[in-house]
Design a protein around this motif. Structure first.
Motif, short mmCIF file in Angstrom:
data_model
loop_
_atom_site.label_atom_id
_atom_site.label_comp_id
_atom_site.label_asym_id
_atom_site.label_seq_id
_atom_site.Cartn_x
_atom_site.Cartn_y
_atom_site.Cartn_z
N VAL A 214 0.84 -1.20 0.00
CA VAL A 214 0.00 0.00 0.00
C VAL A 214 0.88 1.25 0.00
O VAL A 214 0.41 2.35 0.28
N HIS A 215 2.16 1.07 -0.36
CA HIS A 215 3.11 2.18 -0.21
C HIS A 215 3.88 2.56 -1.47
O HIS A 215 4.79 3.37 -1.41
N SER A 216 3.54 1.99 -2.62
CA SER A 216 4.28 2.37 -3.83
C SER A 216 3.79 3.70 -4.38
O SER A 216 4.51 4.40 -5.10
N ASP A 217 2.52 4.03 -4.09
CA ASP A 217 1.93 5.31 -4.54
C ASP A 217 1.88 5.43 -6.05
O ASP A 217 1.95 6.54 -6.58
N GLU A 274 8.10 -2.80 5.73
CA GLU A 274 8.26 -1.82 4.67
C GLU A 274 8.77 -0.54 5.30
O GLU A 274 8.34 -0.15 6.40
N VAL A 275 9.69 0.10 4.63
CA VAL A 275 10.36 1.28 5.17
C VAL A 275 10.49 2.32 4.07
O VAL A 275 10.71 1.99 2.90
N ARG A 276 10.32 3.58 4.45
CA ARG A 276 10.51 4.67 3.49
C ARG A 276 11.87 5.31 3.76
O ARG A 276 12.17 5.70 4.90
N TYR A 285 14.97 7.53 7.60
CA TYR A 285 14.10 6.40 7.27
C TYR A 285 12.91 6.38 8.22
O TYR A 285 12.95 6.90 9.33
N LYS A 286 11.82 5.77 7.75
CA LYS A 286 10.61 5.63 8.56
C LYS A 286 10.03 4.24 8.32
O LYS A 286 9.79 3.85 7.17
N ILE A 287 9.82 3.49 9.38
CA ILE A 287 9.23 2.16 9.26
C ILE A 287 7.73 2.31 9.06
O ILE A 287 7.03 2.89 9.88
N LEU A 288 7.22 1.79 7.95
CA LEU A 288 5.82 1.92 7.59
C LEU A 288 4.99 0.74 8.08
O LEU A 288 3.81 0.90 8.42
#
Length: 317
Positions: A214-217, A274-276, A285-288
């Motif tokens: 849900v994070h590829s945008d 998943e991480v940004r 970095y942010k752990i999603l």
């Protein structure tokens, strides 16, 4: 009467052979009873000792398993953070690939296998178009009627209105099906939420889960980063998306990190996160998301990754 007379005589102090025989018989009987009691006591103590030893062995084995399971989980977490450090490397030539290739690290307490994938190579269930989702479900082997219903139900879940697609499902349909939830009417908050779309089954979800995000945008899928199965489905049907490079996006790039750790004692643990990555920002970095995948999802991922050495046996939760 003779025995009574002999006993009376003995009590009177007569010292003859009859008295000695009577005394000997009584003492032997008492010694025999005492011996039987001692033997029974020894048997009872042996049973207690054996049971206690078995309990101690079982508890020792359980404690050892817990220690090994904790080591495996710690190894998996160490591997995940190592992967984040690799993603922060500025020199792209030195950075680990982000196409799902398996990297291995050996620690003192065990070994870790790590795969990193750019989420642009996965299916974003918030952005994917109906035609491409139908193609993917067809590749799974879902028959046309169920495929159309699931595609429309997915669109109804994430759109913000109560207008039902032709084969879809809105709130009333969930209630009529006896379900305790309704369509979100908004974006999926996690991949796990896809389980609750009407028409989805656990078996189908666990087959699809390794390819979802849900994070590829983005609606498209970059085949350079996609798993082999997804590439084969999309290219066979000429529904391939754009290619791309691992260049950072301005708002940061999201990556799927999948880790499987095996302790020296044989316990295993898996981690899916998943991480940004935004190396130029205040927060690099942010752990999603962070979860331990189910055994079937985990096995499916490593099988598709071509790693037969990673099996879901003795896995720590």
């Amino acid at each position: 009467m003779a025995g009574t007379a002999a006993g009376t005589a003995c009590e009177a102090g007569a010292m003859n052979s009859t008295c000695e025989h009577a005394r000997g018989t009584g003492a032997d009987r008492q010694r025999g009873i005492a011996l039987v009691l001692v033997l029974w006591l020894l048997v009872l103590l042996s049973v207690i000792a054996t049971s206690h030893a078995r309990v101690i062995r079982t508890e020792t084995r359980l404690a050892s398993n817990q220690v090994e399971a904790s080591k495996a989980r710690s190894l998996a977490e160490a591997g995940a953070h190592h992967a984040i450090l690799e993603l922060l490397v500025r020199d792209e030539s030195q950075r680990w690939p982000v196409d799902g290739s398996i990297n291995r690290i050996s620690y003192e307490d065990g070994d870790v296998a790590i795969a990193i994938r750019d989420t642009r190579g996965l299916i974003d269930i918030n952005k994917v178009q109906a035609a491409q989702l139908g193609t993917i479900l067809d590749g799974i082997g879902l028959e046309e009627a169920r495929r159309s219903a699931l595609v429309d139900a997915t669109l109804d879940w994430r759109d913000r209105d109560n207008l039902k697609h032709v084969n879809g499902a809105e709130d009333d349909d969930y209630r009529q099906a006896g379900l305790k939830w309704a369509a979100r009417d908004g974006p999926f908050s996690s991949v796990e939420e896809f389980r609750y779309v009407q028409g989805m089954t656990n078996t189908l979800f666990e087959r699809l889960a390794p390819y979802l995000t849900v994070h590829s945008d983005q609606a498209g899928i970059m085949l350079d980063f996609a798993p082999a199965w997804l590439v084969s489905v999309l290219t066979d049907t000429r529904d391939a998306s754009q290619s791309g490079t691992a260049a950072r996006r301005r708002g940061g790039s999201a990556f799927r990190i999948t880790v499987r750790a095996t302790s020296n004692g044989g316990s295993t643990a898996s981690l899916d996160m998943e991480v940004r990555i935004t190396p130029t920002g205040d927060q690099p970095y942010k752990i999603l998301s962070w979860r331990a995948p189910s055994r079937s999802i985990n096995a499916s991922f490593w099988r598709d990754a071509g790693d037969s050495s990673n099996r879901p046996e003795n896995e720590a939760g």
